[in-house]
Design an enzyme around this catalytic site. Structure first.
Site, PDB file in Angstrom:
ATOM      1  CB  ILE A  36      57.270  96.330   9.287  1.00 61.50           C
ATOM      2  CG1 ILE A  36      57.979  97.680   9.138  1.00 61.50           C
ATOM      3  CG2 ILE A  36      55.764  96.523   9.464  1.00 61.50           C
ATOM      4  CD1 ILE A  36      57.614  98.428   7.867  1.00 61.50           C
ATOM      5  CE1 TYR A  37      59.157  89.821  13.625  1.00 60.48           C
ATOM      6  CE2 TYR A  37      59.810  92.051  14.200  1.00 60.48           C
ATOM      7  CZ  TYR A  37      60.123  90.716  14.022  1.00 60.48           C
ATOM      8  OH  TYR A  37      61.409  90.283  14.236  1.00 60.48           O
ATOM      9  CG  PHE A  38      52.911  92.463   8.331  1.00 64.15           C
ATOM     10  CD1 PHE A  38      52.053  93.478   7.948  1.00 64.15           C
ATOM     11  CD2 PHE A  38      54.256  92.567   8.018  1.00 64.15           C
ATOM     12  CE1 PHE A  38      52.532  94.581   7.257  1.00 64.15           C
ATOM     13  CE2 PHE A  38      54.742  93.663   7.321  1.00 64.15           C
ATOM     14  CZ  PHE A  38      53.880  94.664   6.940  1.00 64.15           C
TER      15      PHE A  38
END
Length: 178
Positions: A36-38
């Site tokens: 999960i990239y932010f």
């Protein structure tokens, strides 16, 4: 640590698996990974070429920060990683302080070891087959020799083009913008 990594699109997993076996590389494990990239509320990671992600694997959960690429030949960059107990709690913390989720990348990864190289065959949802070869080094080490050795290994495996410096997240984002 500095991660010296080169990624290339490949034609087929079976072809590369056979070449790795012939070379003497050993398959060490296979795992599913969800990243999960932010996006940061302060810095545009797309502009600074940084990344912040939560990775969940079959057995572990990590937060990883990846610094900007250090050159234009490979994905050589500083990497800081730490184990955590809950992806959901970390995501909640990030979102409470202004970070927002931008993309989830899912892949099945086969790991091989050969000499001091870690080789990954990546089956990423939505992308063709890829292979990554990497070496980790101390922050103050000269990475240019290691980078050259990675390209030599690719050549031994018959791969001399289709190299990719962008992340899987960026590749998927680029597909969506077409």
């Amino acid at each position: 640590m500095i991660e010296v990594e080169v990624k290339a699109k490949i034609n087929s997993f079976e072809e590369i698996e056979n070449k790795l076996e012939t070379l003497g590389a050993e398959k060490s494990k296979t795992e599913f990974q969800e990243d999960i990239y932010f996006a940061s509320p302060i810095v545009d990671f797309a502009q600074t070429d940084e990344a912040l992600r939560i990775r969940t694997t079959d057995n572990d959960i990590f937060i990883t920060y990846k610094g900007p690429k250090l050159n234009d030949k490979a994905k050589t960059r500083k990497e800081v990683e730490m184990s955590i107990e809950s992806a959901a709690k970390a995501k909640d913390i990030f979102e409470e302080i202004g970070f927002r989720e931008v993309r989830t990348v899912r892949k099945n990864r086969q790991y091989y070891t050969y000499e001091n190289f870690e080789i990954s065959l990546d089956d990423v949802e939505g992308l063709p087959p890829y292979m990554e070869i990497e070496i980790e080094m101390k922050d103050d080490a000269d990475y240019t020799e290691a980078q050259g050795k990675i390209f030599e290994l690719f050549e031994k495996l018959g791969i001399t083009d289709s190299f990719e410096r962008t992340s899987y997240m960026e590749l998927l984002e680029n597909l969506n913008s077409i």
